[in-house]
Design a protein around this motif. Structure first.
Motif, short mmCIF file in Angstrom:
data_model
loop_
_atom_site.label_atom_id
_atom_site.label_comp_id
_atom_site.label_asym_id
_atom_site.label_seq_id
_atom_site.Cartn_x
_atom_site.Cartn_y
_atom_site.Cartn_z
N TYR A 273 0.84 -1.20 0.00
CA TYR A 273 0.00 0.00 0.00
C TYR A 273 0.88 1.25 0.00
CZ TYR A 273 -4.36 -2.52 1.34
OH TYR A 273 -5.47 -3.33 1.39
N LEU A 274 1.94 1.21 0.82
CA LEU A 274 2.80 2.39 0.92
C LEU A 274 3.49 2.66 -0.42
CD1 LEU A 274 3.79 4.45 3.08
CD2 LEU A 274 5.89 3.11 3.19
N SER A 275 4.03 1.62 -1.04
CA SER A 275 4.75 1.87 -2.30
C SER A 275 3.78 2.24 -3.42
CB SER A 275 5.66 0.71 -2.67
OG SER A 275 4.97 -0.49 -2.57
N LEU A 276 2.54 1.76 -3.34
CA LEU A 276 1.54 2.19 -4.33
C LEU A 276 1.16 3.65 -4.10
CD1 LEU A 276 -0.64 -1.04 -4.42
CD2 LEU A 276 0.66 -0.09 -6.34
N LEU A 277 1.13 4.05 -2.83
CA LEU A 277 0.78 5.44 -2.52
C LEU A 277 1.79 6.41 -3.13
CD1 LEU A 277 -1.18 7.27 -0.88
CD2 LEU A 277 0.39 7.06 1.04
N ILE A 278 3.07 6.02 -3.12
CA ILE A 278 4.08 6.95 -3.64
C ILE A 278 4.29 6.77 -5.15
CG2 ILE A 278 5.30 7.21 -1.45
CD1 ILE A 278 7.06 5.31 -4.14
N TYR A 279 3.65 5.76 -5.74
CA TYR A 279 3.90 5.44 -7.16
C TYR A 279 3.74 6.64 -8.10
CZ TYR A 279 4.46 2.20 -11.06
OH TYR A 279 4.94 1.53 -12.16
N PRO A 280 2.72 7.48 -7.89
CA PRO A 280 2.58 8.62 -8.81
C PRO A 280 3.57 9.76 -8.53
CG PRO A 280 0.47 8.03 -7.78
CD PRO A 280 1.55 7.36 -7.00
N LEU A 281 4.37 9.68 -7.47
CA LEU A 281 5.25 10.79 -7.12
C LEU A 281 6.48 10.85 -8.02
CD1 LEU A 281 5.41 10.91 -3.20
CD2 LEU A 281 3.61 11.66 -4.74
N ARG A 282 7.03 12.07 -8.14
CA ARG A 282 8.32 12.20 -8.83
C ARG A 282 9.43 11.90 -7.81
NH1 ARG A 282 8.29 17.92 -10.78
NH2 ARG A 282 7.09 18.07 -8.91
N THR A 283 10.64 11.68 -8.32
CA THR A 283 11.74 11.28 -7.43
C THR A 283 11.92 12.24 -6.26
OG1 THR A 283 12.80 10.44 -9.39
CG2 THR A 283 14.17 10.57 -7.44
N GLU A 284 11.90 13.54 -6.56
CA GLU A 284 12.19 14.49 -5.46
C GLU A 284 11.01 14.55 -4.48
OE1 GLU A 284 12.26 14.99 -8.70
OE2 GLU A 284 11.06 16.74 -9.21
N GLU A 285 9.81 14.32 -4.98
CA GLU A 285 8.65 14.27 -4.07
C GLU A 285 8.75 13.04 -3.16
OE1 GLU A 285 5.48 16.33 -7.19
OE2 GLU A 285 5.71 14.15 -7.14
N ASN A 286 9.23 11.95 -3.73
CA ASN A 286 9.42 10.73 -2.95
C ASN A 286 10.47 10.96 -1.86
OD1 ASN A 286 9.04 7.97 -2.35
ND2 ASN A 286 10.83 7.42 -3.56
N GLU A 287 11.53 11.66 -2.21
CA GLU A 287 12.58 11.95 -1.21
C GLU A 287 12.00 12.77 -0.06
OE1 GLU A 287 15.54 10.55 -0.95
OE2 GLU A 287 14.97 9.45 -2.76
N HIS A 288 11.15 13.72 -0.40
CA HIS A 288 10.51 14.54 0.63
C HIS A 288 9.67 13.65 1.54
CE1 HIS A 288 7.02 16.74 2.24
NE2 HIS A 288 7.89 17.71 2.45
#
Ligand code: CTP
Length: 416
Positions: A273-288
């Motif tokens: 669920y967590l990795s699906l939640l971040i799936y639409p994020l860009r790399t820098e958004e994921n880092e945040h």
């Protein structure tokens, strides 16, 4: 005050025999030394609703830690205590028992942990999140089974409302924004209008919660049957975006979560669920996101892998791609990142190659190992490594099947 309600019969019918005997033993021990014991919180709510919940929460007007030590010794069960907070946890085979000394709380600063002082059961109920979680059942000789409901929790259960106890509630503890939404969706209740108004007003208070506490709230959401409904509501309320502006609780997420559940791998579900939640994020958004939630190095790697692999999927969608190419593209990614992409990728071809890797290719090994090649006359060094890789690729591509075929191929490599 509503009419006094006695729940002695309900407790007897609802609680398993072992739990019932245990709480009665605790309350008589407490009563013997002039202390009072109460069942509190979620279990009282669920007894009234008739929903299963066998994790027991007791509040003691007295000294819970001392009492817990006595019980743990008699029952020989595992005990964890936090004397500074006056709390203790006993772990039985199929349930846990939490005991806490009745206390009042003072929030010195929004989002910080509260300053705790000993108090009465009423003080203890007043410090709680919602009226439906702020009820107690007395376990004491003089009024055994009596419902203590100073905040009209029972009436809110009947009207299906989630209601805070005082206007500063969300400001004191903004995790209640997530909790309110979780209970609302789980129980099919509604956050009461004045509570919604204050919740919305306090969305900026999400910034006062530590990364660990936000992560814990997300983990609790992911344990629910349908976390996507909670995320959708949090998104509508603007709370999800307050964690990270790019998080969404939309229909796409709902579809992916549904697919994740169909895999039937309960142990993996929360991380998926967590990795699906971040799936639409860009790399820098994921880092945040990783930084904001203070995510562990290991899990952060899964999230990074997930997005990196997403950027490589076009290779996997190529027609006529060999099994060995699939393998060597994927073998260094964490299986969870691969699984996430297998769920979320829009390319059917990429999905089936990811699935092929997870179900089959990653387990394919050569029969021969380095030792065997040395015996066949290879000398130690990079050439041997290269030969093993050629054998592995041939095995992945179905060009060799038996040990004899592997040996034949190995010998032919020696003469190159
Ligand atoms: N509580 C609170 N504020 C919080 C967390 C907990 O007031 N931020 C109180 C509530 O009274 C809650 C109790 O502590 O009922 C126990 O918390 P928890 O175990 O998180 O909740 P349960 O009510 O047991 O809910 P669940 O069914 O989700 O386990």
């Amino acid at each position: 005050m509503g009419q006094q309600l006695n729940l002695a019969l309900q407790i007897e019918r609802y609680l398993p025999q072992q739990s019932l005997e245990l709480i009665n033993a605790i309350s008589s021990k407490a009563n013997q030394c002039g202390q009072m014991a109460y069942l509190v919180g979620g279990i009282v709510r669920d007894i009234l609703l008739g929903y299963p919940n066998f994790d027991l929460d007791l509040v003691i007007e007295g000294d819970a830690v001392n009492l817990a030590h006595q019980i743990a010794k008699a029952d020989r069960v595992k005990l964890i205590t936090h004397p500074r907070f006056g709390t203790a946890k006993l772990r039985y085979n199929n349930f846990t028992l939490d005991m806490a000394t009745a206390r009042g709380e003072l929030y010195a600063k929004p989002g910080a942990l509260p300053v705790v002082t000993p108090g009465t059961i009423n003080d203890d109920l007043l410090r709680r999140d919602f009226s439906i979680n702020a009820m107690a059942i007395s376990l004491n000789n003089n009024n055994y089974g009596e419902l203590i409901d100073p905040h009209q929790g029972r009436s809110d259960l009947e009207h299906r409302f989630i209601r805070i106890l005082h206007p500063n509630s969300f400001r004191d503890d903004a995790t209640r924004i997530f909790r309110a939404t979780r209970y609302e969706q789980r129980l099919g209740f509604e956050i009461e209008p004045q509570t919604v108004r204050l919740l919305k007003h306090n969305i900026p208070m999400v910034d006062t919660i530590s990364g660990d506490r936000i992560r814990h709230e997300l983990e609790l959401i992911f344990r629910e049957n349908y976390p996507e409904y909670i995320l959708r509501r949090l998104s509508k309320l603007g709370a999800l975006q307050r964690i990270n502006t790019s998080l969404k609780g939309n229909g796409w997420i709902a579809e992916q979560f549904e697919k994740a559940r169909l895999l039937n791998k309960p142990g993996l579900l929360s991380s998926l669920y967590l990795s699906l939640l971040i799936y639409p994020l860009r790399t820098e958004e994921n880092e945040h996101f990783i930084h904001r939630l203070n995510i562990s190095t290991k899990l952060a790697q899964v999230l990074r892998d997930t997005l990196h692999l997403k950027s490589q999927l076009h290779f996997l969608a190529q027609p006529f791609i060999k099994h060995s190419e699939i393998y060597y593209l994927l073998y260094e990614y964490s299986p969870l990142a691969i699984q996430t992409n297998a769920i979320a990728s829009e390319s059917q071809a990429a999905c089936s190659n990811l699935e092929l890797f997870l179900s089959k290719l990653r387990y394919i090994k050569t029969t021969l190992n380095g030792e065997d090649l040395l015996k066949l006359g290879f000398s130690a060094g990079p050439e041997l490594g290269k030969a093993l890789q050629i054998l592995h690729k041939a095995k992945l591509n179905g060009l060799v099947k038996t040990r004899a075929e592997e040996e034949k191929l190995a010998l032919s490599l020696q003469h190159l």
